[in-house]
Design a protein around this motif. Structure first.
Motif, PDB file in Angstrom:
ATOM      1  N   GLY A 146      -4.546  21.196   4.818  1.00  0.00           N
ATOM      2  CA  GLY A 146      -5.843  20.598   5.092  1.00  0.00           C
ATOM      3  C   GLY A 146      -6.020  20.373   6.583  1.00  0.00           C
ATOM      4  N   ILE A 147      -7.261  20.491   7.053  1.00  0.00           N
ATOM      5  CA  ILE A 147      -7.542  20.468   8.494  1.00  0.00           C
ATOM      6  C   ILE A 147      -8.598  19.415   8.810  1.00  0.00           C
ATOM      7  CG2 ILE A 147      -8.516  21.799  10.416  1.00  0.00           C
ATOM      8  CD1 ILE A 147      -7.432  24.335   8.995  1.00  0.00           C
ATOM      9  N   ILE A 148      -8.362  18.643   9.880  1.00  0.00           N
ATOM     10  CA  ILE A 148      -9.381  17.779  10.461  1.00  0.00           C
ATOM     11  C   ILE A 148      -9.937  18.499  11.685  1.00  0.00           C
ATOM     12  CG2 ILE A 148      -9.903  15.540  11.492  1.00  0.00           C
ATOM     13  CD1 ILE A 148      -9.058  15.334   8.588  1.00  0.00           C
ATOM     14  N   LEU A 149     -11.234  18.690  11.735  1.00  0.00           N
ATOM     15  CA  LEU A 149     -11.895  19.410  12.823  1.00  0.00           C
ATOM     16  C   LEU A 149     -12.497  18.394  13.789  1.00  0.00           C
ATOM     17  CD1 LEU A 149     -12.519  22.388  13.535  1.00  0.00           C
ATOM     18  CD2 LEU A 149     -14.652  22.170  12.254  1.00  0.00           C
ATOM     19  N   ILE A 150     -12.078  18.441  15.062  1.00  0.00           N
ATOM     20  CA  ILE A 150     -12.579  17.455  16.016  1.00  0.00           C
ATOM     21  C   ILE A 150     -13.155  18.139  17.257  1.00  0.00           C
ATOM     22  CG2 ILE A 150     -10.875  15.761  15.248  1.00  0.00           C
ATOM     23  CD1 ILE A 150      -9.385  16.200  17.897  1.00  0.00           C
ATOM     24  N   GLY A 151     -14.021  17.416  17.959  1.00  0.00           N
ATOM     25  CA  GLY A 151     -14.590  17.916  19.209  1.00  0.00           C
ATOM     26  C   GLY A 151     -15.118  16.758  20.026  1.00  0.00           C
ATOM     27  N   LEU A 152     -14.533  16.547  21.193  1.00  0.00           N
ATOM     28  CA  LEU A 152     -14.980  15.482  22.093  1.00  0.00           C
ATOM     29  C   LEU A 152     -15.949  16.078  23.101  1.00  0.00           C
ATOM     30  CD1 LEU A 152     -14.988  12.716  23.408  1.00  0.00           C
ATOM     31  CD2 LEU A 152     -12.804  13.267  24.493  1.00  0.00           C
ATOM     32  N   HIS A 153     -17.240  15.766  22.904  1.00  0.00           N
ATOM     33  CA  HIS A 153     -18.308  16.241  23.775  1.00  0.00           C
ATOM     34  C   HIS A 153     -18.389  17.766  23.796  1.00  0.00           C
ATOM     35  CE1 HIS A 153     -17.879  12.094  25.847  1.00  0.00           C
ATOM     36  NE2 HIS A 153     -18.749  12.048  24.864  1.00  0.00           N
ATOM     37  N   THR A 154     -18.590  18.323  22.599  1.00  0.00           N
ATOM     38  CA  THR A 154     -18.806  19.761  22.454  1.00  0.00           C
ATOM     39  C   THR A 154     -20.203  20.107  22.968  1.00  0.00           C
ATOM     40  OG1 THR A 154     -19.403  19.282  20.163  1.00  0.00           O
ATOM     41  CG2 THR A 154     -17.228  20.168  20.552  1.00  0.00           C
ATOM     42  N   CYS A 155     -20.275  21.050  23.878  1.00  0.00           N
ATOM     43  CA  CYS A 155     -21.524  21.330  24.605  1.00  0.00           C
ATOM     44  C   CYS A 155     -22.503  22.162  23.784  1.00  0.00           C
ATOM     45  CB  CYS A 155     -21.213  22.067  25.902  1.00  0.00           C
ATOM     46  SG  CYS A 155     -20.372  21.050  27.121  1.00  0.00           S
ATOM     47  N   GLY A 156     -23.786  21.841  23.948  1.00  0.00           N
ATOM     48  CA  GLY A 156     -24.856  22.672  23.417  1.00  0.00           C
ATOM     49  C   GLY A 156     -24.708  22.994  21.949  1.00  0.00           C
ATOM     50  N   ASP A 157     -24.818  24.292  21.625  1.00  0.00           N
ATOM     51  CA  ASP A 157     -24.799  24.740  20.233  1.00  0.00           C
ATOM     52  C   ASP A 157     -23.401  24.786  19.626  1.00  0.00           C
ATOM     53  OD1 ASP A 157     -27.492  24.954  19.978  1.00  0.00           O
ATOM     54  OD2 ASP A 157     -27.602  27.125  20.242  1.00  0.00           O
ATOM     55  N   LYS A 199      -7.121   9.375   4.732  1.00  0.00           N
ATOM     56  CA  LYS A 199      -8.092   9.490   3.636  1.00  0.00           C
ATOM     57  C   LYS A 199      -8.025  10.835   2.928  1.00  0.00           C
ATOM     58  CE  LYS A 199     -11.661   6.345   5.484  1.00  0.00           C
ATOM     59  NZ  LYS A 199     -11.611   5.385   4.372  1.00  0.00           N
ATOM     60  N   THR A 200      -7.673  11.880   3.667  1.00  0.00           N
ATOM     61  CA  THR A 200      -7.783  13.227   3.105  1.00  0.00           C
ATOM     62  C   THR A 200      -6.449  13.913   2.855  1.00  0.00           C
ATOM     63  OG1 THR A 200      -7.886  14.252   5.308  1.00  0.00           O
ATOM     64  CG2 THR A 200      -9.985  13.545   4.322  1.00  0.00           C
ATOM     65  N   GLY A 201      -5.358  13.407   3.474  1.00  0.00           N
ATOM     66  CA  GLY A 201      -4.066  14.068   3.334  1.00  0.00           C
ATOM     67  C   GLY A 201      -3.925  15.307   4.192  1.00  0.00           C
ATOM     68  N   ALA A 202      -4.851  15.526   5.124  1.00  0.00           N
ATOM     69  CA  ALA A 202      -4.780  16.695   6.012  1.00  0.00           C
ATOM     70  C   ALA A 202      -3.525  16.625   6.868  1.00  0.00           C
ATOM     71  CB  ALA A 202      -6.019  16.749   6.893  1.00  0.00           C
ATOM     72  N   ARG A 203      -2.980  17.804   7.222  1.00  0.00           N
ATOM     73  CA  ARG A 203      -1.736  17.845   8.000  1.00  0.00           C
ATOM     74  C   ARG A 203      -1.912  18.546   9.342  1.00  0.00           C
ATOM     75  NH1 ARG A 203       2.500  20.278   3.730  1.00  0.00           N
ATOM     76  NH2 ARG A 203       3.900  20.031   5.514  1.00  0.00           N
TER      77      ARG A 203
END
Length: 484
Positions: free
Chosen positions: A223-234, A128-132
């Motif tokens: 372009g960047i896709i930012l991901i986090g699987l079960h990022t804790c707290g804040d 969708k975004t063309g991020a690499r």
């Protein structure tokens, strides 16, 4: 638009549900007997449940349990609203990729379930975004990160704050590539996979964060896709603020699943001072006269509020709902897992409630501060076993006799049913508290000009924290808009 209004309305409904049942939200099984909290349960509800089997009490939130029409109207209203607000989270409808045996190296069944469902979501955002490039915050052993590099052929920067996780991710990548059978057109995924050890400070700005990424970016403007699987707290709140930062033009897409809500820091508005005082009074203090809830912060300005993880949205801040650490911990409970060990779970809960009375009676100086800790099955076969084990952990010269424990159990055992009812009813609010926290995050992104949704990605019985925030920036969508 209609979708944004729907998210706002869902947030409002969850908040109203929690406010309408504050008495239940603030009732904890530990204090059910010591503070007579079981007496708050309406008598009509007690009578309704009188002949209901224990296993049925634990299924109250399930659509599989049919609600009798003759039940008390106020109870039916609570149960139906709880089901309505959480109905979408129980059935994951996401695409799934099968993992080969060597791709699953080191993963337990839960982790395999999770990564096999996140790869297609990230692939869709890239399309969708063309991020690499993908940046995985809190990447651990790199299970998801390396799979993204190998399957999608994108550069992945895997950031974790522990060096042993980075070392483990590199070792695992080496092992996988030794077993891999490359083709003529394949690129070695190790060349795409960049594990980094970096402590992420929640006060870090986009320029600071970009400086961490820069040495590992193939092209400075990727372009960047930012991901986090079960990022804790804040950490989850930091990720969302980073994504919404107007300077972060390179961040194109986001996939984030939160956890450990009890570790979040919560901003408290000055209009909530009396409510805060009452909550802290109930929470109690430790032996150094410090509050047992250090996550609540009274804020006198918007700048103060922006330092903490909840609330994030303007809507959440303008009409705040105080939760506190204990209620946010409720959102972390795996109710389905508790059901799998029903008898053991219920016995330990009731033993803990009775033990709190024992603490008040024989060890009043510890009644607000002593944590029993985890009990092995052999330590909690009976209340006598439970109490003796818990008392022995205190390392106190004074103790209680078997006769005193037996007398207390004989006096309180008749309340077991009421404690179970209280626990079952309060558990109805657990997914609503979590949904409330996550909707606050979604609305924050919508307010910041992003397309964002709350997507059920995992089977709740396998991975209870199964709601993902998926977002793109509206100006960065190069194909069809994100489905809402």
């Amino acid at each position: 638009d209609h979708f944004v209004m729907d998210m706002r309305e869902q947030l409002r409904c969850c908040k109203q549900m929690l406010r309408d049942h504050q008495w239940l939200l603030q009732s904890h099984v530990t204090d059910a007997l010591s503070r007579n909290q079981i007496e708050q349960i309406p008598q009509a509800w007690i009578q309704t449940f009188e002949n209901l089997p224990e296993h049925s009490l634990l299924q109250l939130a399930s659509d599989e349990f049919e609600l009798p029409h003759h039940w008390d109207p106020s109870l039916l209203m609570l149960l139906k609203e709880a089901r309505r607000l959480t109905k979408t989270r129980k059935h994951a409808a996401c695409a799934c990729i099968p993992l080969t045996q060597h791709e699953a190296l080191g993963m337990n069944a839960k982790k395999q379930h999770e990564v096999s469902r996140l790869v297609p979501i990230v692939a869709e955002l890239i399309a969708k975004t063309g991020a690499r490039t993908v940046v995985d915050l809190g990447s651990g052993q790199g299970y998801l990160s390396f799979l993204l590099a190998a399957r999608l052929g994108v550069h992945v920067i895997a950031i974790d704050n522990k060096q042993h996780n980075t070392d483990g991710a590199l070792w695992r990548a080496q092992k996988l590539c030794q077993r891999r059978k490359p083709t003529a057109t394949d690129q070695d995924p190790r060349l795409l996979f960049h594990p980094v050890t970096q402590e992420i400070d929640s006060n870090m700005t986009w320029p600071d964060f970009h400086a961490v990424l820069a040495p590992h970016l193939t092209h400075p403007d990727d372009g960047i896709i930012l991901i986090g699987l079960h990022t804790c707290g804040d950490l989850a709140a930091f990720v969302l603020r980073l994504f919404a930062d107007s300077r972060a033009n390179q961040l194109k897409g986001l996939v984030n699943l939160g956890c450990c809500y009890n570790m979040m820091q919560e901003a408290v508005d000055t209009s909530q001072q009396e409510e805060l005082r009452q909550m802290l009074q109930l929470t109690g203090q430790n032996l150094d006269n410090q509050s047992l809830d250090q996550t609540l912060h009274l804020c006198t300005s918007e700048t103060d509020k922006n330092r903490y993880g909840f609330p994030l949205s303007v809507q959440g801040k303008s009409d705040p709902c105080l939760l506190g650490r204990t209620n946010r911990m409720l959102a972390c409970q795996a109710i389905d897992w508790a059901n799998h060990n029903m008898t053991d779970t219920l016995n330990k809960l009731f033993y803990r409630a009775m033990f709190q009375v024992l603490l008040q009676q024989y060890f009043p100086d510890l009644s607000d501060t002593y944590a029993v800790g985890k009990m092995d099955a052999n330590d909690a076969l009976t209340f006598m076993d439970y109490a003796k084990t818990a008392v022995s952990r205190m390392n106190r010269p004074d103790t209680v006799t078997s006769d005193q424990i037996q007398e207390l159990e004989s006096r309180l055992s008749r309340h077991r049913r009421a404690c179970l009812i209280l626990w079952s009813l309060r558990n109805l609010l657990a997914p609503i508290v979590e949904q409330f926290l996550l909707l606050d995050r979604v609305v924050f992104l919508l307010e910041s000009g992003c397309n964002a949704d709350l997507v059920t990605v995992f089977d709740h019985s396998i991975s209870p924290r199964n709601l993902a925030i998926v977002a793109v920036k509206r100006q960065d969508v190069i194909s069809s808009p994100m489905n809402s």
